[in-house]
Design a protein around this motif. Structure first.
Motif, PDB file in Angstrom:
ATOM      1  N   ASP A  85       0.832  -1.207   0.000  1.00 35.16           N
ATOM      2  CA  ASP A  85       0.000   0.000   0.000  1.00 35.16           C
ATOM      3  C   ASP A  85       0.866   1.257   0.000  1.00 35.16           C
ATOM      4  O   ASP A  85       0.570   2.229  -0.701  1.00 35.16           O
ATOM      5  CB  ASP A  85      -0.931   0.023   1.219  1.00 35.16           C
ATOM      6  CG  ASP A  85      -2.088  -0.944   1.091  1.00 35.16           C
ATOM      7  OD1 ASP A  85      -2.344  -1.427  -0.040  1.00 35.16           O
ATOM      8  OD2 ASP A  85      -2.751  -1.213   2.111  1.00 35.16           O
ATOM      9  N   ARG A  86       1.944   1.234   0.795  1.00 32.51           N
ATOM     10  CA  ARG A  86       2.826   2.398   0.836  1.00 32.51           C
ATOM     11  C   ARG A  86       3.520   2.606  -0.506  1.00 32.51           C
ATOM     12  O   ARG A  86       3.692   3.749  -0.946  1.00 32.51           O
ATOM     13  CB  ARG A  86       3.854   2.230   1.956  1.00 32.51           C
ATOM     14  CG  ARG A  86       4.873   3.368   2.041  1.00 32.51           C
ATOM     15  CD  ARG A  86       4.214   4.718   2.302  1.00 32.51           C
ATOM     16  NE  ARG A  86       5.175   5.812   2.143  1.00 32.51           N
ATOM     17  CZ  ARG A  86       4.862   7.005   1.641  1.00 32.51           C
ATOM     18  NH1 ARG A  86       3.630   7.264   1.216  1.00 32.51           N
ATOM     19  NH2 ARG A  86       5.780   7.939   1.537  1.00 32.51           N
ATOM     20  N   LEU A  87       3.901   1.523  -1.166  1.00 26.14           N
ATOM     21  CA  LEU A  87       4.514   1.649  -2.491  1.00 26.14           C
ATOM     22  C   LEU A  87       3.551   2.313  -3.464  1.00 26.14           C
ATOM     23  O   LEU A  87       3.949   3.189  -4.241  1.00 26.14           O
ATOM     24  CB  LEU A  87       4.945   0.275  -3.015  1.00 26.14           C
ATOM     25  CG  LEU A  87       5.585   0.249  -4.401  1.00 26.14           C
ATOM     26  CD1 LEU A  87       6.802   1.165  -4.481  1.00 26.14           C
ATOM     27  CD2 LEU A  87       5.973  -1.185  -4.783  1.00 26.14           C
ATOM     28  N   ILE A  90       3.546   6.008  -2.706  1.00 24.38           N
ATOM     29  CA  ILE A  90       4.765   6.674  -3.178  1.00 24.38           C
ATOM     30  C   ILE A  90       4.653   6.968  -4.670  1.00 24.38           C
ATOM     31  O   ILE A  90       5.043   8.038  -5.148  1.00 24.38           O
ATOM     32  CB  ILE A  90       6.008   5.818  -2.874  1.00 24.38           C
ATOM     33  CG1 ILE A  90       6.239   5.731  -1.361  1.00 24.38           C
ATOM     34  CG2 ILE A  90       7.247   6.401  -3.566  1.00 24.38           C
ATOM     35  CD1 ILE A  90       7.288   4.709  -0.952  1.00 24.38           C
ATOM     36  N   MET A  91       4.087   6.032  -5.423  1.00 23.63           N
ATOM     37  CA  MET A  91       3.890   6.266  -6.858  1.00 23.63           C
ATOM     38  C   MET A  91       3.011   7.492  -7.092  1.00 23.63           C
ATOM     39  O   MET A  91       3.310   8.336  -7.951  1.00 23.63           O
ATOM     40  CB  MET A  91       3.260   5.033  -7.512  1.00 23.63           C
ATOM     41  CG  MET A  91       4.147   3.810  -7.531  1.00 23.63           C
ATOM     42  SD  MET A  91       3.290   2.409  -8.316  1.00 23.63           S
ATOM     43  CE  MET A  91       4.407   1.065  -7.915  1.00 23.63           C
ATOM     44  N   LEU A  92       1.956   7.611  -6.326  1.00 18.54           N
ATOM     45  CA  LEU A  92       1.050   8.758  -6.481  1.00 18.54           C
ATOM     46  C   LEU A  92       1.727  10.051  -6.018  1.00 18.54           C
ATOM     47  O   LEU A  92       1.517  11.115  -6.619  1.00 18.54           O
ATOM     48  CB  LEU A  92      -0.237   8.506  -5.695  1.00 18.54           C
ATOM     49  CG  LEU A  92      -1.089   7.342  -6.227  1.00 18.54           C
ATOM     50  CD1 LEU A  92      -2.180   6.988  -5.234  1.00 18.54           C
ATOM     51  CD2 LEU A  92      -1.692   7.682  -7.581  1.00 18.54           C
ATOM     52  N   GLU A  93       2.547   9.963  -4.979  1.00 18.19           N
ATOM     53  CA  GLU A  93       3.289  11.146  -4.523  1.00 18.19           C
ATOM     54  C   GLU A  93       4.294  11.603  -5.578  1.00 18.19           C
ATOM     55  O   GLU A  93       4.475  12.807  -5.803  1.00 18.19           O
ATOM     56  CB  GLU A  93       4.005  10.830  -3.203  1.00 18.19           C
ATOM     57  CG  GLU A  93       3.050  10.680  -2.025  1.00 18.19           C
ATOM     58  CD  GLU A  93       3.702  10.040  -0.809  1.00 18.19           C
ATOM     59  OE1 GLU A  93       4.935   9.785  -0.846  1.00 18.19           O
ATOM     60  OE2 GLU A  93       2.987   9.772   0.179  1.00 18.19           O
ATOM     61  N   GLN A  94       4.922  10.643  -6.229  1.00 15.69           N
ATOM     62  CA  GLN A  94       5.840  10.997  -7.318  1.00 15.69           C
ATOM     63  C   GLN A  94       5.083  11.673  -8.464  1.00 15.69           C
ATOM     64  O   GLN A  94       5.543  12.666  -9.025  1.00 15.69           O
ATOM     65  CB  GLN A  94       6.563   9.736  -7.831  1.00 15.69           C
ATOM     66  CG  GLN A  94       7.568   9.129  -6.864  1.00 15.69           C
ATOM     67  CD  GLN A  94       8.867   9.903  -6.807  1.00 15.69           C
ATOM     68  OE1 GLN A  94       8.873  11.116  -6.585  1.00 15.69           O
ATOM     69  NE2 GLN A  94       9.983   9.224  -7.007  1.00 15.69           N
ATOM     70  N   LEU A 124      -6.223   4.238  -8.044  1.00 20.27           N
ATOM     71  CA  LEU A 124      -6.326   5.447  -7.223  1.00 20.27           C
ATOM     72  C   LEU A 124      -5.955   6.716  -7.993  1.00 20.27           C
ATOM     73  O   LEU A 124      -5.864   7.784  -7.404  1.00 20.27           O
ATOM     74  CB  LEU A 124      -5.442   5.316  -5.983  1.00 20.27           C
ATOM     75  CG  LEU A 124      -5.871   4.244  -4.971  1.00 20.27           C
ATOM     76  CD1 LEU A 124      -4.801   4.053  -3.898  1.00 20.27           C
ATOM     77  CD2 LEU A 124      -7.202   4.616  -4.328  1.00 20.27           C
ATOM     78  N   GLY A 125      -5.707   6.571  -9.286  1.00 17.13           N
ATOM     79  CA  GLY A 125      -5.477   7.769 -10.099  1.00 17.13           C
ATOM     80  C   GLY A 125      -4.115   7.910 -10.735  1.00 17.13           C
ATOM     81  O   GLY A 125      -3.782   8.983 -11.256  1.00 17.13           O
ATOM     82  N   LEU A 126      -3.286   6.865 -10.725  1.00 13.14           N
ATOM     83  CA  LEU A 126      -1.991   6.941 -11.402  1.00 13.14           C
ATOM     84  C   LEU A 126      -2.220   6.886 -12.912  1.00 13.14           C
ATOM     85  O   LEU A 126      -2.786   5.930 -13.429  1.00 13.14           O
ATOM     86  CB  LEU A 126      -1.087   5.783 -10.979  1.00 13.14           C
ATOM     87  CG  LEU A 126       0.325   5.781 -11.576  1.00 13.14           C
ATOM     88  CD1 LEU A 126       1.155   6.934 -11.013  1.00 13.14           C
ATOM     89  CD2 LEU A 126       1.028   4.449 -11.330  1.00 13.14           C
TER      90      LEU A 126
END
Length: 298
Positions: A85-87, A90-94, A124-126
């Motif tokens: 989930d954290r990975l 992180i993708m969305l934060e990037q 989730l929107g990537l």
């Protein structure tokens, strides 16, 4: 299916019960361990572009390259455990940082978890492309888990010679796995696609780093790329080799690459009819281009 229970995800086929905390040849259990999430501006131009590539560096590796520039994380176990989930987060934060893509670096030993995280992030929107950045020592059947999830593959083809791959990476069968792996990558992505600004949206770029004293092996690597993937294959010829880690134990590679060696490999690229390539400046062979793995962004 728990792929980590008796792990055969990579060509090592070590059969370790990573699901219960045992360490595979990669030196990692099943829980994802990463060392850095950053904006990287020194990839190939279609990858880094003007806004950078959103790299996520995973700890551990299924190779044992004596010249590894990232040995802090590949061999010395620097990293932080993160959940799937954290990975995804992180993708969305990037993506929120405005990068051109998500760049997953050396994740062969986490392929099932990476596939799950990408799928979750997309839900989730990537929306930006996902790059799988690899040492090339892969099993095609494991890569199938990423089909439809990874947009761009950035594999190495490090060696043709089994003698060299055994000596420098402890992988005598490197080439016999690398070609089918890259073939699978091409199957998944199809023809390379770039946007109106030259930023890559889909496809494969093959990397090859020329080693000092071994330009003849580089010739054979290029020949094999032409033979297996055609004259239109995109190839990045790297001259960034810097003698690091254990390179001092091997006299023939304990130096920087000479300009004449690099130029001769470039000449061979054109002589055999390859058409699409990326070259590096001599200044790229510097330790300051190696990231600082300080767990930022995790």
């Amino acid at each position: 299916m728990n792929y980590y229970k008796k792990c055969t995800l990579c060509p090592r086929n070590c059969g370790t019960d990573r699901a219960n905390g045992q360490l595979g040849f990669c030196r990692m259990p099943s829980i994802i361990t990463a060392a850095l999430a950053s904006v990287h501006r020194w990839e190939e131009p279609p990858i880094s572009g003007t806004r950078g590539s959103g790299t996520i560096f995973f700890s551990g590796c299924n190779l044992r390259c004596v010249f590894c520039q990232n040995h802090d994380i590949s061999s010395d176990n620097i990293g932080r455990e993160i959940s799937t989930d954290r990975l995804s987060e992180i993708m969305l934060e990037q993506q929120d940082r405005g990068v051109h893509n998500i760049n997953l670096v050396t994740g062969v030993h986490y392929i099932p978890s990476i596939a799950e995280a990408i799928s979750k992030a997309k839900g989730l929107g990537l929306t930006i492309p996902v790059v799988y950045n690899s040492g090339g020592y892969e099993k095609a059947e494991s890569l199938k888990l990423l089909d439809g999830l990874v947009d761009i593959y950035l594999p190495d083809i490090k060696y043709y010679s089994s003698e060299l791959s055994a000596k420098y990476s402890n992988a005598a069968d490197y080439f016999e796995y690398a070609i089918p792996a890259v073939t699978e990558m091409y199957r998944q992505t199809g023809k390379n696609i770039f946007d109106e600004n030259g930023i890559m949206k889909k496809g494969v770029i093959i990397r090859h780093m020329i080693l000092p004293s071994h330009k003849d092996d580089s010739f054979k690597v290029l020949d094999s790329i032409k033979e297996n993937f055609g004259e239109e294959a995109y190839v990045s010829l790297l001259r960034q080799y810097t003698p690091m880690y254990r390179a001092s134990e091997y006299k023939e590679i304990n130096r920087r690459l000479m300009s004449a060696e690099y130029t001769r490999v470039i000449d061979h690229f054109f002589e055999i009819g390859l058409k699409n390539g990326y070259m590096q400046e001599k200044s790229s062979a510097a330790s300051e281009y190696t990231p600082l793995f300080d767990l930022s962004g995790l």
